[in-house]
Write a protein that holds these residues in place. Structure first.
Motif, PDB file in Angstrom:
ATOM      1  N   TYR A  37      54.448  40.721  66.857  1.00 24.80           N
ATOM      2  CA  TYR A  37      53.957  39.392  66.476  1.00 24.80           C
ATOM      3  C   TYR A  37      52.845  38.917  67.414  1.00 24.80           C
ATOM      4  O   TYR A  37      51.999  38.125  67.016  1.00 24.80           O
ATOM      5  CB  TYR A  37      55.082  38.359  66.509  1.00 24.80           C
ATOM      6  N   LEU A  38      52.872  39.390  68.653  1.00 26.02           N
ATOM      7  CA  LEU A  38      51.890  38.926  69.635  1.00 26.02           C
ATOM      8  C   LEU A  38      50.456  39.278  69.232  1.00 26.02           C
ATOM      9  O   LEU A  38      49.617  38.373  69.109  1.00 26.02           O
ATOM     10  CB  LEU A  38      52.236  39.475  71.013  1.00 26.02           C
ATOM     11  N   PRO A  39      50.134  40.541  68.989  1.00 25.86           N
ATOM     12  CA  PRO A  39      48.753  40.806  68.562  1.00 25.86           C
ATOM     13  C   PRO A  39      48.438  40.228  67.182  1.00 25.86           C
ATOM     14  O   PRO A  39      47.311  39.792  66.919  1.00 25.86           O
ATOM     15  CB  PRO A  39      48.649  42.333  68.562  1.00 25.86           C
ATOM     16  N   TYR A  40      49.448  40.203  66.312  1.00 22.86           N
ATOM     17  CA  TYR A  40      49.231  39.621  64.984  1.00 22.86           C
ATOM     18  C   TYR A  40      48.927  38.129  65.101  1.00 22.86           C
ATOM     19  O   TYR A  40      48.049  37.606  64.417  1.00 22.86           O
ATOM     20  CB  TYR A  40      50.460  39.842  64.108  1.00 22.86           C
ATOM     21  N   GLY A  41      49.627  37.435  65.993  1.00 23.47           N
ATOM     22  CA  GLY A  41      49.381  36.013  66.201  1.00 23.47           C
ATOM     23  C   GLY A  41      48.005  35.758  66.785  1.00 23.47           C
ATOM     24  O   GLY A  41      47.310  34.819  66.380  1.00 23.47           O
ATOM     25  N   PHE A  42      47.591  36.603  67.760  1.00 26.46           N
ATOM     26  CA  PHE A  42      46.243  36.460  68.313  1.00 26.46           C
ATOM     27  C   PHE A  42      45.186  36.661  67.230  1.00 26.46           C
ATOM     28  O   PHE A  42      44.208  35.920  67.148  1.00 26.46           O
ATOM     29  CB  PHE A  42      46.000  37.457  69.444  1.00 26.46           C
ATOM     30  N   GLY A  48      49.488  31.309  63.489  1.00 27.02           N
ATOM     31  CA  GLY A  48      49.166  32.312  64.501  1.00 27.02           C
ATOM     32  C   GLY A  48      49.718  31.938  65.857  1.00 27.02           C
ATOM     33  O   GLY A  48      50.173  32.798  66.608  1.00 27.02           O
ATOM     34  N   LEU A  49      49.687  30.657  66.176  1.00 31.59           N
ATOM     35  CA  LEU A  49      50.266  30.191  67.438  1.00 31.59           C
ATOM     36  C   LEU A  49      51.776  30.424  67.464  1.00 31.59           C
ATOM     37  O   LEU A  49      52.333  30.851  68.479  1.00 31.59           O
ATOM     38  CB  LEU A  49      49.937  28.707  67.647  1.00 31.59           C
ATOM     39  N   TYR A  88      53.417  32.753  65.795  1.00 33.73           N
ATOM     40  CA  TYR A  88      53.629  34.196  65.945  1.00 33.73           C
ATOM     41  C   TYR A  88      53.344  34.654  67.378  1.00 33.73           C
ATOM     42  O   TYR A  88      54.044  35.527  67.899  1.00 33.73           O
ATOM     43  CB  TYR A  88      52.754  34.981  64.972  1.00 33.73           C
ATOM     44  N   THR A  89      52.351  34.076  68.011  1.00 37.36           N
ATOM     45  CA  THR A  89      52.030  34.437  69.390  1.00 37.36           C
ATOM     46  C   THR A  89      53.166  34.052  70.326  1.00 37.36           C
ATOM     47  O   THR A  89      53.544  34.823  71.214  1.00 37.36           O
ATOM     48  CB  THR A  89      50.725  33.754  69.833  1.00 37.36           C
ATOM     49  N   ALA A  95      55.492  36.579  72.449  1.00 39.85           N
ATOM     50  CA  ALA A  95      55.567  36.493  73.905  1.00 39.85           C
ATOM     51  C   ALA A  95      57.015  36.401  74.391  1.00 39.85           C
ATOM     52  O   ALA A  95      57.333  36.862  75.492  1.00 39.85           O
ATOM     53  CB  ALA A  95      54.773  35.286  74.396  1.00 39.85           C
TER      54      ALA A  95
END
Length: 124
Positions: free
Chosen positions: A72-77, A92-93, A95-96, A100
């Motif tokens: 989810y981290l790269p997807y959120g970024f 996106g925030l 998911y980030t 994390a």
């Protein structure tokens, strides 16, 4: 050649100091006497083993979910940057943040796995 001799002597000394264990057989009469007792013990332990197996599977499922949530981290970024003009910043925030937190959850569930294996149900 000198190294080969040293290794051979080391193996010889270790073989003499620590011989291989000898096999010991159980006679059939003793086995026949102990089999009913072993069955009773297995029947008594069955509920605990089932609970332990279910807790282990549940904890490993949580670990798999945590491993998936790391992505989810790269997807959120990506969603925060590329998708921001299209209204994807807030999701996106989210998911980030989930991405994390996921490594910490994975470490926690990994540390709890042995506890869950002995049958303690911790609902985290």
């Amino acid at each position: 050649m000198n190294r080969y001799i040293k290794i051979s002597l080391l193996v010889l000394i270790l073989t003499l100091l620590f011989p291989a264990p000898k096999a010991q057989a159980i006679d059939p009469v003793t086995l026949a006497i102990l089999a009913p007792i072993a069955l009773k013990v297995a029947d008594a332990a069955r509920p605990y083993l089932v609970r332990s197996a279910l807790n282990t599977v549940r904890c490993m499922g949580k670990m798999g979910k945590d491993m998936f949530e790391i992505f989810y981290l790269p997807y959120g970024f990506l969603k925060m940057t590329v998708g921001a003009p299209f209204g994807g910043f807030t999701s996106g925030l989210v998911y980030t943040i989930k991405g994390a937190i996921a490594p910490g959850k994975l470490v926690l569930h990994t540390l709890l796995l042995p506890v869950m294996m002995i049958g303690v149900d911790i609902n985290i």
